[in-house]
Write a protein that holds these residues in place. Structure first.
Motif, PDB file in Angstrom:
ATOM      1  N   THR A  22       0.980  -1.116   0.164  1.00  0.00           N
ATOM      2  CA  THR A  22      -0.044  -0.052   0.046  1.00  0.00           C
ATOM      3  C   THR A  22       0.745   1.388   0.090  1.00  0.00           C
ATOM      4  O   THR A  22       1.865   1.191   0.584  1.00  0.00           O
ATOM      5  CB  THR A  22      -0.910  -0.032   1.249  1.00  0.00           C
ATOM      6  OG1 THR A  22      -0.158  -0.163   2.270  1.00  0.00           O
ATOM      7  CG2 THR A  22      -1.897  -1.087   1.396  1.00  0.00           C
ATOM      8  N   THR A  24       0.863   5.425   1.073  1.00  0.00           N
ATOM      9  CA  THR A  24       0.224   6.383   2.035  1.00  0.00           C
ATOM     10  C   THR A  24       0.168   7.642   1.234  1.00  0.00           C
ATOM     11  O   THR A  24       0.994   8.135   0.692  1.00  0.00           O
ATOM     12  CB  THR A  24       0.898   6.609   3.387  1.00  0.00           C
ATOM     13  OG1 THR A  24       0.961   5.489   4.178  1.00  0.00           O
ATOM     14  CG2 THR A  24       0.175   7.647   4.128  1.00  0.00           C
ATOM     15  N   GLU A  31      -4.683   8.563   3.895  1.00  0.00           N
ATOM     16  CA  GLU A  31      -5.192   7.450   3.138  1.00  0.00           C
ATOM     17  C   GLU A  31      -4.122   6.817   2.516  1.00  0.00           C
ATOM     18  O   GLU A  31      -3.218   7.067   2.048  1.00  0.00           O
ATOM     19  CB  GLU A  31      -6.375   7.857   2.257  1.00  0.00           C
ATOM     20  CG  GLU A  31      -7.646   8.819   2.625  1.00  0.00           C
ATOM     21  CD  GLU A  31      -7.321  10.209   2.593  1.00  0.00           C
ATOM     22  OE1 GLU A  31      -6.208  10.728   2.015  1.00  0.00           O
ATOM     23  OE2 GLU A  31      -8.237  11.007   2.750  1.00  0.00           O
ATOM     24  N   THR A  32      -4.498   5.191   2.687  1.00  0.00           N
ATOM     25  CA  THR A  32      -3.747   4.478   1.815  1.00  0.00           C
ATOM     26  C   THR A  32      -4.446   3.906   0.516  1.00  0.00           C
ATOM     27  O   THR A  32      -5.622   3.757   0.762  1.00  0.00           O
ATOM     28  CB  THR A  32      -3.416   3.238   2.752  1.00  0.00           C
ATOM     29  OG1 THR A  32      -4.323   2.535   3.235  1.00  0.00           O
ATOM     30  CG2 THR A  32      -2.342   3.710   3.892  1.00  0.00           C
TER      31      THR A  32
END
Length: 133
Positions: A22, A24, A31-32
């Motif tokens: 993921t 960031t 949010e990721t």
């Protein structure tokens, strides 16, 4: 780079990323989102084209490509569109290197699944063709 993946006669085929890293987002909320996004088409020329968008900004990501149900030859055509920065664009509005480059190469693999390194902030199209008879 994307033209052949969307050419007349191409059909979408199932594809997914397993154990995806993921990223960031650079926002106050942080949010990721998934680093790699993938789609694949089978063309009228019977080639399998795997389109991978690497949305990470900092480093390359290596992934195993496993084209299940598609027997391919050893030569894999690789086309990558990569900017100098994540927000690179062809304009003169901002100071800095906004270079966006298209690189084409061929990699040779000896197995049905294989590893590929995807540069940060890039779009890569892998073209797999059936082996020669």
């Amino acid at each position: 780079a994307l033209g052949p993946a969307f050419a007349t006669g191409s059909n979408w085929v199932a594809s997914k990323v397993v154990a995806n890293e993921t990223v960031t987002a650079v926002t106050p909320a942080g949010e990721t989102y998934p680093a790699l996004v993938v789609g694949a088409t089978r063309g009228a020329d019977d080639a399998l084209r795997i389109v991978v968008v690497h949305r990470g900004r900092a480093a390359a990501t290596t992934a195993v490509v496993a084209p299940i149900g598609f027997e391919h030859g050893a030569a894999i055509e690789v086309t990558t569109v990569k900017g100098n920065r994540f927000d690179s664009a062809i304009d003169d509005a901002e100071v800095g290197d906004d270079t966006v480059a298209l690189a084409q190469s061929t990699m040779t693999v000896e197995t049905s699944s294989f590893e590929v390194s995807f540069p940060p902030a890039s779009l890569t199209v892998l073209t797999l063709r059936a082996p020669c008879p």
